[in-house]
Structure formats: C-alpha cells, structure tokens
Design a protein around this motif. Structure first.
Motif, short mmCIF file in Angstrom:
data_model
loop_
_atom_site.label_atom_id
_atom_site.label_comp_id
_atom_site.label_asym_id
_atom_site.label_seq_id
_atom_site.Cartn_x
_atom_site.Cartn_y
_atom_site.Cartn_z
N THR A 269 46.68 -13.61 -35.52
CA THR A 269 46.41 -13.09 -36.87
C THR A 269 47.64 -12.43 -37.48
N PHE A 270 48.68 -12.23 -36.68
CA PHE A 270 49.91 -11.57 -37.14
C PHE A 270 49.57 -10.25 -37.84
N GLY A 271 48.74 -9.45 -37.17
CA GLY A 271 48.34 -8.17 -37.74
C GLY A 271 49.47 -7.17 -37.77
N PHE A 272 50.44 -7.32 -36.86
CA PHE A 272 51.58 -6.41 -36.81
C PHE A 272 52.85 -7.25 -36.77
N ILE A 273 53.63 -7.17 -37.81
CA ILE A 273 54.88 -7.93 -37.90
C ILE A 273 56.04 -6.95 -37.75
N GLN A 274 56.75 -7.05 -36.63
CA GLN A 274 57.87 -6.16 -36.37
C GLN A 274 59.18 -6.93 -36.54
N LEU A 275 60.04 -6.40 -37.39
CA LEU A 275 61.32 -7.05 -37.68
C LEU A 275 62.40 -6.38 -36.85
N GLN A 276 62.89 -7.12 -35.83
CA GLN A 276 63.78 -6.55 -34.83
C GLN A 276 65.18 -7.15 -34.93
N VAL A 277 65.83 -7.33 -33.76
CA VAL A 277 67.25 -7.66 -33.76
C VAL A 277 67.52 -9.06 -34.34
N ILE A 278 66.64 -10.03 -34.14
CA ILE A 278 66.87 -11.36 -34.70
C ILE A 278 66.83 -11.30 -36.23
N TRP A 279 65.92 -10.50 -36.75
CA TRP A 279 65.88 -10.25 -38.20
C TRP A 279 67.18 -9.62 -38.68
N ALA A 280 67.65 -8.62 -37.94
CA ALA A 280 68.88 -7.91 -38.33
C ALA A 280 70.07 -8.87 -38.35
N ILE A 281 70.17 -9.72 -37.32
CA ILE A 281 71.27 -10.68 -37.28
C ILE A 281 71.15 -11.68 -38.42
N GLY A 282 69.93 -12.15 -38.67
CA GLY A 282 69.72 -13.12 -39.74
C GLY A 282 70.11 -12.57 -41.10
N CYS A 283 69.61 -11.39 -41.42
CA CYS A 283 69.95 -10.77 -42.71
C CYS A 283 71.44 -10.47 -42.80
#
Length: 393
Positions: free
Chosen positions: A112-126
């Motif tokens: 259900t993706f009730g909790f979406i945590q943006l971690q290191v892969i997000w940081a590298i991508g951005c």
C-alpha cells in the motif's frame, strides 16, 4: 583459454566504495535484527559497542555520495558536457523513481506504500540532477558552491517550519528533515535533506579530477594526505569549540568513554559540517594508504564496489527476507515483517530482535551470500560494456 577481463576503473575508489557498502550492510542488518533494543546514539541507553557499531557505519552515506560525484567527473572526462548532462539528469531521475517505488517496497514489504521514506538513493538522485546543471560552471565555482553548502548549511539550523504548506514541505526536503501526510493513510518522510548532500556530491565531482589519466600520482597522494589530516584536525577544532558545526553540541558525560561518545555523536540528518569532516577526512587518508595496494582482501572489496546499485537493492531484499524467516522461526508471524504505521504503533516490534553478537554473525552470512552474486554481475558488466543500460544499474 578464457580471456581475462580487465576494467578501466580506479581500483582504490572501488575498494573504498566496496568497504563502505559492506559496512552499510552491517547497519541495515542491525536495523532488522536488533529491533526493540536501545537506540545506538542515545547516550542514556546505548553501550560503547552498540555506539561504535553505529558510528562506523556513518562513513557509508557521505562516501557513497562523494564517490558518486567523483565517478561523474571520471565518466565525463571521456565525453562531452552534453553527454554528461544527459547521463546525470536521466540517471538522477531514475534513482528517484527507484527510491520511491522499489526501495520503499524492499524496506517495508507494504504494497500500500503507506510510508514512503526518501533516503540515500533519493539524495543521490536529486543531487545528480542538480549536478547535471552545475557541470557547466567553472570547476572553481563548483568547488566554492560545494564548500559553502557543506560548511555553511548549519547556519540554517535555527530555521524551523511547521505545517503542511508547500514552503514547509520544501524546507523539510532541503534542510530540516521530517515529512508530510498524503491523505489519511500515507506519509512521506525526507530522511536525507538535500542541501548538504548536493554539496558533498559536488565536492566529489571536483575531487575526481585528481584521478584523471595523466595526473601525477605523487601529487595525488600528497593532496590526499594533507586534505585527510586537515579535515580531521578541523573537525577536532570545530567540535572542540562546540559553538558551530553540529545541531547537537557535545556535553561531558558520566565517564571519559561516554564523553568521547558524545564528542563523536555528530548529526547525520542532515549531515552536519562536523559529520562531513570526520567521515570524509579518514576516507581521504584511506585512499592515500590504499593507492597501488592489491591483494585478496582488496579484490574482495572491489567486487562489491563495482556493482553498488545492484548490491544496495539486493542486500535490502535479502536482509528483509532473512528477518522474516527469523521471526517465523522464533514463533512470530510473517506479517510482522510487513512494516507499516500500524505495526510500528502497536509496539509488537519491541519484543522482537536479537543480541548484537547475533547481528554480527548474520551480517557476515549476508556478505558471504552476496559475494558470488555480485562477482557474477561484475563480470557480466565487464563482458557487456556495449550495453548502455548497464550504466544505470
């Protein structure tokens, strides 16, 4: 006779990357197998060995991001700026996509993706997306921006925005950390605020120049030595003064060991100036020491360092599956491995978990399981350099 596969990659960088990824697996093994036990950085409840286990893994994220910048520099040294821009921009968007949809599923097993945590892969991508534009600036300008973001972002620590308006959400994404709800059943959390990470990847991009073909090895080693020692000394000075450089100042504790722990208990979310200095400084000294070294241990580390994204997602999946089997074997339900808000709030996880010794044993097993898989994929990439899509995996 089988043709020997050779790589044009910089071995010392891959060795360092491989080691920090092995350490990263320790941290994530602890996350799943040491549940319900003390917070490793809470000096009221932690132990020296638990604190050390967490502290050593602090080296993972900044080195991972820093070397992503260095790799971008080396990748671009053989291509046009336009090609490098396209690669960084598209790979950055791809990493953001993988973080949201793949990584969150692997971490939580919650469809259900009730909790979406943006971690290191997000940081590298951005950070890659931002870096794709910065590469058009002179290197000195990029270096100035990088140092300003890393050294100056703690000036913003006092700015706190509450509420769920656009400005507050944007500020949490950039510096404050925290999250916001989406409807009544979904929550997004920015665990890796972007401003300092953009600085770290940009610094890594500038740093990559000393590994370009033709750069004098002796000059590189001197730079690594001086910069490494300088970073550590600067950390000791700034942290010792205890006025600026970290969100949480250190304080004298009940004994000298815990006082040292308080001194080293630097802020990761977002990474403070002190955090960056005490992690990147020793990393530079390691690169100084490992230059030209080749043996069975370094080749073992290289295997992981050359397939970082493959290793990252694979190790999260395997560790999570292993924790599910451990829960079932100890009389629990597999549903306790489907991590969601209801489960966290129920308190059931407080009764689960193993000793730190078990965590280390499981970690060693996890690494041994991964080695043949990563070795296979490393060789596959070497054999198929013509396949452009492999650079995104």
């Amino acid at each position: 006779m089988m043709k020997q596969l050779k790589s044009n990659r910089i071995e010392s960088l891959d060795i360092l990357r491989g080691i920090v990824m092995i350490l990263m697996a320790l941290d994530h093994t602890r996350d799943y197998f040491h549940l319900g036990l003390p917070n490793p950085t809470n000096l009221e409840t932690t132990t020296p060995i638990l604190f050390a286990t967490r502290f050593i893994t602090h080296y993972c994220a900044p080195i991972f991001v820093f070397l992503a910048g260095s790799s971008a520099c080396l990748y671009g040294s053989k291509r046009t700026k336009k090609d490098l821009f396209k690669f960084l921009f598209t790979r950055g968007l791809w990493l953001i996509f993988l973080e949201i949809f793949l990584n969150n599923f692997l971490w939580w097993f919650d469809i259900t993706f009730g909790f979406i945590q943006l971690q290191v892969i997000w940081a590298i991508g951005c950070s890659m997306v931002v870096l794709s534009f910065l590469i058009y600036l002179p290197k000195k300008a990029i270096l100035l921006i990088a140092i300003s973001l890393i050294a100056g972002h703690n000036l913003l620590d006092g700015i706190v925005m509450n509420g769920d308006n656009f400005t507050s959400i944007l500020w949490r994404a950039m510096h404050q950390s925290g999250g916001f709800p989406i409807g009544e059943s979904r929550f997004v959390r920015f665990s890796y605020p972007l401003i300092p990470w953009i600085g770290i990847i940009s610094l890594g991009y500038c740093f990559g120049a000393i590994y370009k073909k033709g750069f004098d090895i002796l000059v590189r080693k001197k730079l690594l030595l001086y910069l490494g020692i300088g970073s550590i000394l600067l950390f000791l000075i700034i942290r010792g003064i205890n006025i600026y450089g970290d969100l949480v100042p250190w304080v004298e504790q009940k004994n000298s060991i815990y006082t040292i722990m308080s001194f080293l208990n630097v802020t990761k979310y977002p990474p403070s100036l002190d955090y960056a200095l005490i992690t990147l400084g020793p990393a530079l000294l390691f690169l100084y020491a490992i230059e030209g070294v080749s043996n069975k241990r370094t080749k073992f580390a290289i295997t992981f360092g050359r397939v970082p994204l493959f290793f990252y997602f694979l190790h999260i999946l395997i560790i999570h599956l292993a924790s599910m089997l451990a829960i079932i074997a100890t009389g629990g339900s597999y549903t306790d491995s489907i991590l969601n808000t209801e489960l966290f709030e129920s308190g059931r996880l407080d009764a689960l978990g193993f000793s730190l010794g078990v965590v280390y044993i499981v970690w060693v097993g996890i690494i041994l399981i991964h080695y043949p898989l990563c070795n296979w994929y490393m060789k596959y990439k070497l054999k198929n350099r013509d396949k452009w899509w492999l650079s995104y995996l």
